[in-house]
Design a protein around this motif. Structure first.
Motif, mmCIF file in Angstrom:
data_model
loop_
_atom_site.group_PDB
_atom_site.id
_atom_site.type_symbol
_atom_site.label_atom_id
_atom_site.label_comp_id
_atom_site.label_asym_id
_atom_site.label_seq_id
_atom_site.Cartn_x
_atom_site.Cartn_y
_atom_site.Cartn_z
ATOM 1 N N LEU A 1 0.825 -1.210 0.000
ATOM 2 C CA LEU A 1 0.000 0.000 0.000
ATOM 3 C C LEU A 1 0.857 1.257 0.000
ATOM 4 O O LEU A 1 0.580 2.210 -0.739
ATOM 5 C CB LEU A 1 -0.919 0.023 1.222
ATOM 6 C CG LEU A 1 -2.290 -0.598 1.070
ATOM 7 C CD1 LEU A 1 -3.063 -0.512 2.375
ATOM 8 C CD2 LEU A 1 -3.081 0.023 -0.048
ATOM 9 N N LEU A 2 1.899 1.281 0.822
ATOM 10 C CA LEU A 2 2.783 2.451 0.876
ATOM 11 C C LEU A 2 3.473 2.690 -0.462
ATOM 12 O O LEU A 2 3.608 3.829 -0.912
ATOM 13 C CB LEU A 2 3.812 2.290 1.998
ATOM 14 C CG LEU A 2 3.250 2.408 3.409
ATOM 15 C CD1 LEU A 2 4.293 1.978 4.441
ATOM 16 C CD2 LEU A 2 2.770 3.828 3.695
ATOM 17 N N LYS A 3 3.884 1.616 -1.112
ATOM 18 C CA LYS A 3 4.514 1.762 -2.428
ATOM 19 C C LYS A 3 3.509 2.266 -3.471
ATOM 20 O O LYS A 3 3.858 3.072 -4.335
ATOM 21 C CB LYS A 3 5.146 0.443 -2.876
ATOM 22 C CG LYS A 3 6.438 0.142 -2.153
ATOM 23 C CD LYS A 3 7.126 -1.072 -2.730
ATOM 24 C CE LYS A 3 8.501 -1.215 -2.125
ATOM 25 N NZ LYS A 3 9.340 -2.140 -2.882
ATOM 26 N N LEU A 4 2.277 1.799 -3.376
ATOM 27 C CA LEU A 4 1.239 2.301 -4.284
ATOM 28 C C LEU A 4 0.967 3.784 -4.042
ATOM 29 O O LEU A 4 0.778 4.553 -4.988
ATOM 30 C CB LEU A 4 -0.053 1.497 -4.125
ATOM 31 C CG LEU A 4 -0.056 0.107 -4.736
ATOM 32 C CD1 LEU A 4 -1.289 -0.667 -4.300
ATOM 33 C CD2 LEU A 4 0.030 0.178 -6.252
ATOM 34 N N ILE A 5 0.953 4.186 -2.777
ATOM 35 C CA ILE A 5 0.766 5.600 -2.458
ATOM 36 C C ILE A 5 1.891 6.429 -3.059
ATOM 37 O O ILE A 5 1.648 7.469 -3.671
ATOM 38 C CB ILE A 5 0.657 5.804 -0.927
ATOM 39 C CG1 ILE A 5 -0.661 5.217 -0.424
ATOM 40 C CG2 ILE A 5 0.785 7.280 -0.559
ATOM 41 C CD1 ILE A 5 -0.758 5.100 1.084
ATOM 42 N N ASN A 6 3.130 5.953 -2.917
ATOM 43 C CA ASN A 6 4.271 6.654 -3.525
ATOM 44 C C ASN A 6 4.132 6.728 -5.032
ATOM 45 O O ASN A 6 4.397 7.766 -5.641
ATOM 46 C CB ASN A 6 5.584 5.955 -3.179
ATOM 47 C CG ASN A 6 6.088 6.287 -1.809
ATOM 48 O OD1 ASN A 6 5.631 7.240 -1.178
ATOM 49 N ND2 ASN A 6 7.033 5.502 -1.321
ATOM 50 N N LEU A 7 3.740 5.623 -5.636
ATOM 51 C CA LEU A 7 3.602 5.570 -7.091
ATOM 52 C C LEU A 7 2.570 6.571 -7.592
ATOM 53 O O LEU A 7 2.839 7.362 -8.502
ATOM 54 C CB LEU A 7 3.205 4.153 -7.527
ATOM 55 C CG LEU A 7 2.961 3.953 -9.015
ATOM 56 C CD1 LEU A 7 4.267 4.077 -9.789
ATOM 57 C CD2 LEU A 7 2.315 2.606 -9.282
ATOM 58 N N TYR A 8 1.399 6.565 -6.992
ATOM 59 C CA TYR A 8 0.342 7.472 -7.439
ATOM 60 C C TYR A 8 0.679 8.923 -7.123
ATOM 61 O O TYR A 8 0.365 9.822 -7.897
ATOM 62 C CB TYR A 8 -1.011 7.055 -6.853
ATOM 63 C CG TYR A 8 -1.672 5.985 -7.691
ATOM 64 C CD1 TYR A 8 -2.588 6.316 -8.670
ATOM 65 C CD2 TYR A 8 -1.350 4.640 -7.523
ATOM 66 C CE1 TYR A 8 -3.184 5.345 -9.461
ATOM 67 C CE2 TYR A 8 -1.934 3.666 -8.301
ATOM 68 C CZ TYR A 8 -2.853 4.012 -9.272
ATOM 69 O OH TYR A 8 -3.427 3.053 -10.061
ATOM 70 N N SER A 9 1.349 9.154 -6.013
ATOM 71 C CA SER A 9 1.771 10.511 -5.672
ATOM 72 C C SER A 9 2.778 11.035 -6.699
ATOM 73 O O SER A 9 2.672 12.163 -7.191
ATOM 74 C CB SER A 9 2.380 10.522 -4.276
ATOM 75 O OG SER A 9 2.852 11.798 -3.938
ATOM 76 N N PHE A 10 3.748 10.195 -7.043
ATOM 77 C CA PHE A 10 4.765 10.569 -8.024
ATOM 78 C C PHE A 10 4.149 10.727 -9.413
ATOM 79 O O PHE A 10 4.470 11.664 -10.149
ATOM 80 C CB PHE A 10 5.878 9.518 -8.035
ATOM 81 C CG PHE A 10 7.075 9.887 -8.853
ATOM 82 C CD1 PHE A 10 7.709 11.106 -8.692
ATOM 83 C CD2 PHE A 10 7.582 8.996 -9.789
ATOM 84 C CE1 PHE A 10 8.829 11.442 -9.443
ATOM 85 C CE2 PHE A 10 8.698 9.321 -10.540
ATOM 86 C CZ PHE A 10 9.322 10.543 -10.371
ATOM 87 N N GLY A 11 3.254 9.823 -9.770
ATOM 88 C CA GLY A 11 2.577 9.915 -11.063
ATOM 89 C C GLY A 11 1.773 11.197 -11.188
ATOM 90 O O GLY A 11 1.777 11.847 -12.230
ATOM 91 N N LYS A 12 1.112 11.579 -10.113
ATOM 92 C CA LYS A 12 0.356 12.834 -10.098
ATOM 93 C C LYS A 12 1.292 14.022 -10.263
ATOM 94 O O LYS A 12 1.012 14.958 -11.008
ATOM 95 C CB LYS A 12 -0.421 12.959 -8.789
ATOM 96 C CG LYS A 12 -1.192 14.248 -8.661
ATOM 97 C CD LYS A 12 -1.845 14.346 -7.307
ATOM 98 C CE LYS A 12 -2.504 15.698 -7.205
ATOM 99 N NZ LYS A 12 -2.447 16.258 -5.898
ATOM 100 N N GLU A 13 2.425 13.966 -9.580
ATOM 101 C CA GLU A 13 3.409 15.049 -9.655
ATOM 102 C C GLU A 13 3.958 15.204 -11.075
ATOM 103 O O GLU A 13 4.062 16.312 -11.591
ATOM 104 C CB GLU A 13 4.544 14.744 -8.673
ATOM 105 C CG GLU A 13 5.660 15.755 -8.653
ATOM 106 C CD GLU A 13 6.794 15.313 -7.738
ATOM 107 O OE1 GLU A 13 7.949 15.633 -8.069
ATOM 108 O OE2 GLU A 13 6.533 14.655 -6.707
ATOM 109 N N ILE A 14 4.263 14.103 -11.716
ATOM 110 C CA ILE A 14 4.883 14.144 -13.048
ATOM 111 C C ILE A 14 3.859 14.430 -14.141
ATOM 112 O O ILE A 14 4.109 15.217 -15.048
ATOM 113 C CB ILE A 14 5.631 12.821 -13.349
ATOM 114 C CG1 ILE A 14 6.762 12.617 -12.339
ATOM 115 C CG2 ILE A 14 6.155 12.789 -14.774
ATOM 116 C CD1 ILE A 14 7.781 13.741 -12.272
ATOM 117 N N LEU A 15 2.686 13.813 -14.072
ATOM 118 C CA LEU A 15 1.704 13.961 -15.142
ATOM 119 C C LEU A 15 0.665 15.052 -14.870
ATOM 120 O O LEU A 15 -0.158 15.346 -15.726
ATOM 121 C CB LEU A 15 1.012 12.630 -15.416
ATOM 122 C CG LEU A 15 1.951 11.544 -15.963
ATOM 123 C CD1 LEU A 15 1.233 10.227 -16.095
ATOM 124 C CD2 LEU A 15 2.545 11.948 -17.294
#
Length: 157
Positions: free
Chosen positions: A96-110
């Motif tokens: 879950l924590l890795k998914l949170i990081n992934l979606y947070s980073f994806g939001k930041e980049i895209l």
């Protein structure tokens, strides 16, 4: 003594905003997006409350049943954990924590979660595989994170 008329007029002149409107959807990202691997693993070992699971599902607009299958748990198990006020096991907490990081980073980049969601459902360049197909494992989440890093640096993905 203040009359009802004065009370009503003072209410009309006040600007009031709902408190819950700010940060409710993204609070899971602000609170649990942990970039440091050591801190992430330490937090995962403590276990996460099921509220984090439900907050993430809501924030990324993914059905709870789908998110449960992504982290390899049944929706019933998560519901039982919530009813018993039990933390998730470290392996599910880490995912879950890795998914949170992934979606947070994806939001930041895209730029937005909606754009990131579209990107996650598009096939990779020169392949039929979609990024969303890989997030059911911790290593797959890491792979997609690396692909977003490449994207941020200007490499075609």
């Amino acid at each position: 003594m203040i009359t009802n008329k004065e009370k009503n007029n003072s209410k009309k002149n006040r600007v009031e905003e709902p408190i819950a409107a700010y940060g409710t959807i993204n609070s899971v990202f602000h609170k649990f997006a942990i970039k440091d691997d050591y801190k992430l693993l330490k937090k995962a070992r403590e276990g996460l409350r099921t509220d984090v699971f439900y907050s993430l599902a809501d924030a990324i607009k993914m059905p709870e049943k789908t998110l449960a299958s992504v982290i390899n748990l049944s929706p019933r198990t998560i519901s039982n954990y919530r009813d018993q006020e039990k933390e998730l096991d470290p392996i599910y907490s880490e995912h879950l924590l890795k998914l949170i990081n992934l979606y947070s980073f994806g939001k930041e980049i895209l730029g937005s979660l909606e754009e990131f969601g579209l990107w996650m459902n598009r096939p990779f360049w020169n392949s039929e595989d979609k990024p969303i197909d890989f997030i059911s494992t911790s290593g797959g989440v890491d792979l997609i994170y690396e692909e977003i890093e490449k994207l941020a640096q200007g490499y075609p993905v």
